[in-house]
Enzyme design. Structure first.
Site: not given
Ligand code: NI
Length: 172
Positions: A45, A50, A94-95, A136-137, A140
């Site tokens: 995701g 991000q 998380c990226l 989660h996304e 963000h």
């Molecule tokens: Ni994340």
């Protein structure tokens, strides 16, 4: 085109993103870049903030195993319209917070409404990993990271590790 992923801590990851008003070609290009960036990472995701774009756009594909058919989803202005009372706990990462993982408890099933890149309204129920990932996304887009669910001490520890990592990267 692959875009650089912002790393925590970054003020842009704490912002509430704006709803997308116009389903333009730019938006379709953004979505394509986000999917490319997510698959390349690799991740399941990615949210627009991000990559430094403060618009309410997320992409996800939780069909992880090689046997599963890829299912890239692009969600514009996603909204959780219903959530189950029962919860599930997944170890999240998380990226923007690489190599840091922690258990987070969230509703086990959610119903999500969004616009696709053609401006059509979509609604679907998600469970399992998909439910965790989509929540989660969407977090963000409200400037919320999975570490915000952790106890302050744990969160500070992860943030200090990330600050150190960013200093080391800046030095090259
Ligand atoms: Ni994340």
């Amino acid at each position: 085109m692959k875009r650089p992923i912002l790393l925590h801590p970054d003020p842009r990851l704490k912002k509430v993103c704006a709803p997308v008003a116009d389903l333009s070609d730019d938006l379709r290009l953004l979505a394509r870049d986000m999917l490319e960036t997510m698959y390349d990472a690799p991740g399941i995701g990615l949210a627009a903030p991000q990559i430094g774009v403060l618009d309410r756009v997320i992409v996800l594909d939780c069909a992880k195993s090689d046997k599963d058919t890829p299912r890239p989803l692009v969600m514009v202005n996603p909204q959780i319209v219903a959530a189950s009372d029962h919860a599930s706990t997944y170890e999240e990462g998380c990226l923007s917070i690489p190599d840091q993982f922690a258990d987070v408890t969230r509703p086990a099933e959610v119903s999500v409404r969004w616009l696709d890149t053609d401006g059509r309204e979509q609604q679907e129920d998600f469970g399992g990993l998909w439910a965790t990932c989509v929540q989660h996304e969407i977090d963000h887009l409200d400037g919320k990271l999975f570490i915000d669910y952790l106890k302050p001490l744990r969160r500070q520890m992860i943030t200090r590790r990330m600050q150190k990592l960013k200093r080391e990267m800046a030095r090259g």
